[in-house]
Design an enzyme around this catalytic site. Sequence first.
Site, PDB file in Angstrom:
ATOM      1  N   ASP A 521      -5.403  16.882  -1.680  1.00  0.00           N
ATOM      2  CA  ASP A 521      -5.983  17.076  -0.355  1.00  0.00           C
ATOM      3  C   ASP A 521      -5.566  15.913   0.553  1.00  0.00           C
ATOM      4  O   ASP A 521      -5.601  14.751   0.147  1.00  0.00           O
ATOM      5  CB  ASP A 521      -7.506  17.128  -0.486  1.00  0.00           C
ATOM      6  CG  ASP A 521      -8.205  17.382   0.828  1.00  0.00           C
ATOM      7  OD1 ASP A 521      -8.007  18.466   1.398  1.00  0.00           O
ATOM      8  OD2 ASP A 521      -8.949  16.496   1.285  1.00  0.00           O
ATOM      9  N   GLU A 558      -1.043  18.198   0.905  1.00  0.00           N
ATOM     10  CA  GLU A 558      -0.978  18.280   2.362  1.00  0.00           C
ATOM     11  C   GLU A 558      -0.336  16.992   2.901  1.00  0.00           C
ATOM     12  O   GLU A 558      -0.948  15.930   2.854  1.00  0.00           O
ATOM     13  CB  GLU A 558      -2.375  18.428   2.952  1.00  0.00           C
ATOM     14  CG  GLU A 558      -3.069  19.714   2.563  1.00  0.00           C
ATOM     15  CD  GLU A 558      -4.485  19.786   3.097  1.00  0.00           C
ATOM     16  OE1 GLU A 558      -4.808  20.755   3.799  1.00  0.00           O
ATOM     17  OE2 GLU A 558      -5.271  18.856   2.828  1.00  0.00           O
TER      18      GLU A 558
END
Length: 934
Positions: A521, A558
């Site tokens: 993340d 990400e």
Amino acid sequence: MLLLLLLRRNASSGPHHFIISSSSPGVFKVQVVHGWLLNMLPKCIDFYTVQDSLLYSRAFWVSKSLIAWNVEAGNGPCYLYASVTADLFVADNGIQGYDSKIELQGGDIGLPQCVIEKFPHIRHYKAFNLPPDLDVESLLKCQLAVAIFSSDGKCSSATGLQLPGVLDDLFSYCGPLGAVFSSETISLHLWAPTAQGVHAFIYKDLSLSDPSEIVQLKGQNGVWSAKVPRDWEGYYYVYEVSVYHPSTLQIEKCIVNDPYARGLSADGQRTLLVDLDSDLFKPEGWDNLADEKPHLLSFADISIYELHIRDFSANDFTVHPELRGGYLAFTLQDSAGMLHMKRLASAGLTHVHLLPTFHFGGVDDERHKWKDVDRQLLESLPPDSDQQQAHITAIQDEDGYNWGYNPVLWGVPKGSYASDANGSCRTLEFRKMVQALNRVGLRVVLDVVYNHLHASGPFDKNSVLDKIVPGYYLRSDIDGFIEHSTCTNNTASEHFMVERLILDDLLCWAVHYKVDGFRFDLMGHIMKRSMVKAKSMLQSLSMEKNGVDGSKIYIYGEGWDFGEVAKNGRGINASQFNLSGTGIGSFNDRIRDAMLGGSPFGHPLQQGFVTGLSLEPNGHDHGDKSAAELMLAVSKDHIQVGMAANLRDFVLTTFDGQEVKGSEVLTHDGVPVAYALWPTETINYVSAHDNETLFDIVSLKTPKDISLDDRCRMNHLATSMVALSQGIPFFHAGDEMLRSKSLDRDSYNSGDWFNRLDFSYNSNNWGIGLPPREKNERNWPLIQPRLADPDFKPHKSEIVAAVESFLTFLQIRYSSPLFRLRTANAVQERVKFHNTGPSWIPGVIVMSIEDGYEGVPGLTQMDECYSFVVVIFNACPTEVLFSSPVLRARTLQLHPMQLRSSDDIVKKSKYEASSGCFTVPARTSSVFVESRDA
């Protein structure tokens, strides 16, 4: 004089209140005020900010011998002050209340290059030198401050210090941490170099409020250790850490879990002493699971399905009620959900990406404490009512639902998904889940959230790391306050022991839980160095030494570049561009935005290639006709770069006839579209857990008067473009079932109601009320008429057709290695786009992939079945004809999977060899193959 300062040092622990008192001119004492005392103070007291006080930490102790500070040295001296009891206060004549006062030298030159590389955000600070014989270890356990004086002896500036640099310099540690089990003892190890004392409170039974034993740990070189009897396994413990905390300016006694915890009691109240190597916590056959892993020849063969554990079974009535929403639901081979997963695996899907499964905040671990809604009442309400969301949000922090991006402890499975949150049940059941998914042909990816923590400060029950070494694990700004650009409490992987904790945690999940990959993340907030180390460490794991094949573990994340880390602001970070050549994957938002239109942060009606841009205007102002056509052409180029794995050096012809590299194709703000050097560095996707589902965004962006069937075909078109692209395809769970969240753009806390998955295919969850007000109210005027219109809601037949379409395109991807090329060179040599240049047919992408022939010079042969493939994506509302001289005289036929499919429309696709002309129906992806047997 009595003044009150309100200072919000971090978002999670709320405001801190301070009394600043003065007994003589220029002398101030700062003390923390608790909320109850604050309410007793006179209401007339003013609020103001004290500049250059100890409330700030604007100086940086960067190494054993150096402090960096952004002040001019002048002609006066500079001192470092320390107080063991945290009694420092600012006076006109300097800082008082100290036990030690050390004069610093320098201040007239800049920082050495090694410091600038570690702390680029303070590159312009001045260097102050400490005496060489200083007892730094003792000083670091104190409240610290520096003050600088003018030539007339007055204090011109004072501030606290940030310590990560010197802690890394002196106390970087590679020895044991956490609870280490041997045959006779359990050793406890805690890294806490600024702590003044550490005790372990031992609880033989969870019912005990007072500890059964209190063990004093001994500190040496920053690590506190103790040995306890081996038969204490199964007991619980917490640490009491006495440490100076800069958020309160006091020595605090913090009660905290072990950051290396491998087991917990419910809600993480205490750490469980658990040996993960014990056979008691292994399902039958666990030690041999690595031999049963689904075959994976190359990372290029990966495809990913993103799934939330609770979404999978919370509404599956073929699962026993006690198992719904938990780990064990994956072990039920004949449930509707698992039958669906088997279909996906049989079609070729390789990996299931599970949203956060570690111990996170926001959901109580004990199910009997959850609140629920009256489902029958919600089902009786109109599809566009605001009452459903009102009922859901009224209990949203007390139900069993949250995505889980609220990390508290990274190394323990979440208790709310287990049948019993206490004891070792969560460990056993998590392993059973991994085993069950592997055995149906699916590898498991964990969503790891190392970029931030749910809480900080000395008091919050969910705060862990910031209680143990305050100011170290969390990234601070130049004033010493916690950075919150991720959402809250950013972590600092540029600090040695933060990076080490991340690596150790990954190792635990890979070895002890045998997971097959990790999705990071907000990976861009982690340093590139940390990610490269993680990849190298995982890849080095072997069956012989570790019981797992690390060469098959894939990592991606990400790679967004924003906040304080943007443009390498805290070091070289793991952003999309920085990761080129590492083999680490990152999400390709370019292809998503080009296909759907705009971005998740733009106007919701901005159309894209798939959603009708230029071809079927929805009434939104896209400019005049020529402007919309230009946007469509640019979108096509972005998609083609993405379909070529977003490779930086892939050469293609643009809409205006230029031959350029992928990195020379630019976004609207001048950023290169392409960044990857390897196909496996690109994760292509159109939807994920964030933002609206694919079906919802298509329903929002398309004209309201088109048919449901047209919207469904747009959904199929989008998933097919992802499935047939080079690189790694990524799908949000339910994309294949026209999944809806009733147009909720951020369902992280929207309960089971808005996040429902229905593997019976009876409903896609459209029209279940207006989505929650907090994140969606601005768009309610657009959403409401669509939810109210019954023609927007799919029936079972449309959902089944969507599933069949998705399976077909997965089968096509895995029918030929040409769709899964492993190198940039292979993509450049074999992949071509044909509908290019100024005369292109709008709304159509034509891609060919060429193979060689065995024994013939040129391309090597990869595919035993097909020598040439042509894929045509027609986003137009009408049938199109496309002709190309270079595609004449081929023996191309529609792919056998499409000929056998239930889609009668795609079967109307045609190819005429003499003219090289293809006929493709509206909103259709047609795959033509040249068989070697032809």
